[in-house]
Design an enzyme around this catalytic site. Structure first.
Site, PDB file in Angstrom:
ATOM      1  N   HIS A 108       0.825  -1.227   0.000  1.00 55.34           N
ATOM      2  CA  HIS A 108       0.000   0.000   0.000  1.00 55.34           C
ATOM      3  C   HIS A 108       0.851   1.266   0.000  1.00 55.34           C
ATOM      4  O   HIS A 108       0.351   2.370  -0.210  1.00 55.34           O
ATOM      5  CB  HIS A 108      -0.930   0.036   1.212  1.00 55.34           C
TER       6      HIS A 108
ATOM      7  N   ASP B  32      -2.633 -10.773  -2.007  1.00 54.07           N
ATOM      8  CA  ASP B  32      -3.220 -10.184  -0.797  1.00 54.07           C
ATOM      9  C   ASP B  32      -4.670  -9.792  -1.104  1.00 54.07           C
ATOM     10  O   ASP B  32      -5.010  -9.506  -2.256  1.00 54.07           O
ATOM     11  CB  ASP B  32      -2.397  -8.937  -0.434  1.00 54.07           C
TER      12      ASP B  32
ATOM     13  N   HIS C 138      -6.228  -7.181  -0.261  1.00 52.92           N
ATOM     14  CA  HIS C 138      -6.385  -5.748  -0.523  1.00 52.92           C
ATOM     15  C   HIS C 138      -5.705  -5.377  -1.835  1.00 52.92           C
ATOM     16  O   HIS C 138      -4.722  -6.006  -2.228  1.00 52.92           O
ATOM     17  CB  HIS C 138      -5.757  -4.923   0.605  1.00 52.92           C
TER      18      HIS C 138
ATOM     19  N   TYR D 289      -4.105 -11.890   8.778  1.00 48.47           N
ATOM     20  CA  TYR D 289      -4.380 -11.474  10.158  1.00 48.47           C
ATOM     21  C   TYR D 289      -5.046 -12.535  11.013  1.00 48.47           C
ATOM     22  O   TYR D 289      -5.319 -12.299  12.183  1.00 48.47           O
ATOM     23  CB  TYR D 289      -5.190 -10.166  10.129  1.00 48.47           C
TER      24      TYR D 289
HETATM   25  C1  X5A Z   1      -0.924  -5.102   4.112  1.00 46.26           C
HETATM   26  C2  X5A Z   1      -2.395  -5.063   4.429  1.00 46.26           C
HETATM   27  C3  X5A Z   1      -4.309  -3.781   5.097  1.00 46.26           C
HETATM   28  C4  X5A Z   1      -4.714  -2.438   5.596  1.00 46.26           C
HETATM   29  C5  X5A Z   1      -6.176  -2.406   5.980  1.00 46.26           C
HETATM   30  C6  X5A Z   1      -6.617  -1.062   6.485  1.00 46.26           C
HETATM   31  N1  X5A Z   1      -2.920  -3.894   4.767  1.00 46.26           N
HETATM   32  N2  X5A Z   1      -8.013  -1.022   6.745  1.00 46.26           N
HETATM   33  O1  X5A Z   1      -3.032  -6.104   4.419  1.00 46.26           O
HETATM   34 ZN    ZN Z   2      -3.992  -7.074   2.865  1.00 50.39          ZN
END
Ligand code: X5A
Ligand code: ZN
Length: 620
Positions: free
Chosen positions: A137, A174, A176, A307
């Site tokens: 990101h 990932d 995201h 996570y």
């Molecule tokens: C690296 C990654 C996620 C950020 C989420 C913020 N970042 N809501 O998985």
């Molecule tokens: Zn992510």
């Protein structure tokens, strides 16, 4: 030929942590690294890897991608107190600074570059770097989404500069969107960026228009940015595999990268509170296996998100096992993509049609229809619970998935090698008969097999009983077989490989693999007979890609005088890094049409063939 798998890990990167309360950031914990590493140790994978030490990335290396302003801000946080750290962190969307964050982020960059060096120098064939903070990101001038420096983007620039690479593939699995990586390379045709991500029609973070499939890159980089947005949660193994077969892999083979970097987030796996997807750890073995077939096996996997600690660490282990060359576990779940996934796949294929030769003949005439239809689709799986309720269920959900995985992993994990590759050379000459078994199988075990996938290449007289669902036969030959009409369990694929280059990848990815994954064989038999219509490259590719099925139980019968063919196949069976398959040429319109007819004919029975919602039937 390089062999071995590097593992880069430094406990120091667990010192970066959140010092205050922040419900957005509190999932990015140090245990993400330590528990992954512990699990790798438990599976005895650490000792099988080549340990490569991390180092700090230099300022110069960070400046390959980031502005000096960004570097200076990051540097200045080292001596700040908590209050100041909190204030600087507040300037970014979802980021936290700790006094040791700058040091850890430099280690994360350096660890990634050490991995690239180990692979590019030939010290190892592939490897994984376990790093924190993550990177995808992060943008030229900003921290974002738990990321400070863009580790993978820096690695790509570094590899271009130091090793003169001209084509690098970045696969971002990932959950995201790595918008940071997209921004950095959107005008750069030397880096092909692929990302799938939870999108839900722009509702999901980071909620950007440019995360949609329309964003194909800019200027010279047009066509080199591939976004596959998931508009529903709950995507499964089959959806991810379909994305690989029908979008990423054909593009990757046409692109022909010299190095593959994976932005390897496991928040796309089951149980993750961010992703809310349903893919199980063994899918990452398959994804990794496919990527190993590119760039002569030069594959660097770099940790991003993830996570759910159990899901994360099991998925990391699956990835590393596959890098090491262990047999691939059988994939679980119904092998049919869902309607929403097929729709996304169809949209990204249509968006990229002008830029990729293999998509040249893609039929997009019905897309007008589709966009109206897409509004009728539900936005996401209905979530019945209220906010408060879901907070409670989330806790038990985490525990529930943990228990599920505890059981599930004992089912997918089979004894680690002995892997056997047996060869017999009968009549002292031109006949090679090779067996590659995960475990020794005696005759009774063979009888117990439920499904055998038989691929015949060339002229073959003996066609097994096609009524028997225990056998699925795909016969690849030049001419239409007279008197043999195709049925669910007997498919005749008339294909004569292009003389100039390898156009067979199109048929393997778009047809043979989807059928094979839909069937889920317990054993694969590939027989090559006289008058084969495929060259060595095509046959090698077939062996390489089908070895990911049937827990890597594959049986080769080759009747051919060509010693090069036998050598090539034997190498692949032995798990050697896949050779370069030569120039990939796009298929002719005639061949594309042939594939389309076959797909239409069989997609109702072999559902992984679906890549268009027009007339398919998919999972819901
Ligand atoms: C690296 C990654 C996620 C950020 C989420 C913020 N970042 N809501 O998985
Ligand atoms: Zn992510």
């Amino acid at each position: 030929m390089a062999s071995g798998t590097a593992l880069v890990y430094d406990e120091e990167m667990t010192t970066h942590k959140l010092l205050w309360s922040d419900p957005v950031c509190d999932i990015e914990v140090p245990e993400r690294l330590s528990s992954s590493y512990e699990q790798l140790k438990r599976y005895h994978l650490v000792e099988r890897c080549v340990h490569v030490p991390a180092r700090e990335g230099s300022e110069e290396e960070i400046l390959l991608v980031h502005s000096s302003e960004h570097l200076e801000v990051a540097k200045s946080t080292q001596t700040m107190n908590e209050e100041e750290l909190k204030r600087v962190s507040g300037n970014y969307d979802a980021f936290f600074f700790h006094p040791n964050t700058y040091h850890c982020a430099r280690l994360a960059v350096g660890a990634t570059l050490q991995l690239v060096d180990a692979v590019m120098s030939g010290k190892v064939c592939n490897g994984m770097a376990l790093v924190r903070p993550p990177g995808h990101h992060s943008q030229r001038n900003a921290a974002n989404g738990f990321c400070l420096f863009n580790n993978v983007a820096i690695a790509a620039e570094y590899a271009k500069l130091k090793y003169g690479l001209q084509r690098i593939l970045v696969v971002d699995w990932d959950v995201h969107h790595g918008q940071g990586t997209q921004y950095i390379f959107e005008e750069d045709p030397s880096v092909l960026y692929f990302s799938w991500h939870r999108y839900e029609h722009q509702e999901f973070w980071p909620s950007l228009k440019e995360s949609d499939y329309h964003a194909v890159g800019l200027g010279k980089g047009t066509g080199f940015n591939i976004n596959l947005p998931w508009n529903k949660i709950g995507m499964e193994n089959s959806d991810y595999l379909a994305a690989f077969f029908h979008v990423l892999l054909p593009m990757a083979f046409e692109f022909d990268p010299q190095l593959v970097l994976v932005s390897s987030g496991y928040d796309s796996g089951i149980g993750d509170p961010e992703g809310q997807m349903n893919a199980t750890p063994e899918v990452f073995a398959h994804l990794t296996y496919f990527l190993k077939q590119l760039a002569n096996g030069k594959l660097c996997v770099i940790l991003e998100g993830g996570y759910h600690l159990k899901s994360l660490s099991e998925s990391v282990c699956m990835t590393v096992k596959t890098l090491l060359g262990d047999p691939i576990p059988q994939i679980t779940g119904e092998m049919a993509p869902c309607l929403s996934a097929v729709e996304s796949i169809q949209n990204v294929r249509a968006a990229h049609k002008p830029y990729w030769k293999w998509l040249m003949y893609e039929d997009t005439s019905f897309l007008q229809n589709l966009s109206t239809k897409s509004h009728l689709l539900k936005k996401a799986n209905p979530s019945s619970s209220t906010e408060h309720e879901s907070q409670i269920t989330n806790i038990s959900e985490t525990a529930r998935v943990e228990r599920f995985l505890e059981r599930h992993m004992t089912n997918v994990l089979f004894p680690v090698p002995p892997i056997k590759t047996a060869t017999t050379d009968s009549k002292g000459s031109t006949y090679l008969h090779s067996v590659h078994l995960v475990k020794e199988m005696d005759k009774t075990e063979l009888k117990a097999l439920v499904r055998v996938l038989c691929i015949f290449v060339g002229d073959m007289q003996i066609i097994p009983n096609t009524e028997d669902r225990k056998i699925l036969t795909i016969h690849i030959c030049e001419k239409e077989q007279t008197g043999k009409s195709s049925s669910k369990h007997y498919i005749s694929l008339n294909w004569k490989e292009d003389a100039e280059g390898n156009d067979f990848f199109f048929a393997v990815l778009g047809f043979i693999l989807p059928v094979a994954y839909s069937y889920q064989p317990n054993l694969t038999v590939i027989a090559v007979g006289p008058n084969r219509s495929l060259g060595i490259n095509g046959i090698s590719l077939l062996f390489a890609l089908l070895q990911g099925l049937a827990e890597s139980r594959i049986f080769a019968v080759i009747e051919d005088k060509d010693i090069n063919l036998m050598q090539s196949v034997a190498k692949i069976l032995l798990g050697a890094s896949t050779p370069h398959f030569g120039v990939y040429v796009p298929p002719t319109q005639e061949k594309v049409n042939k594939m389309k007819i076959l797909r239409d004919q069989f997609q109702k029975e072999w559902k992984m063939l679906q890549c268009s919602v027009k007339d398919g039937i998919s999972r819901h």
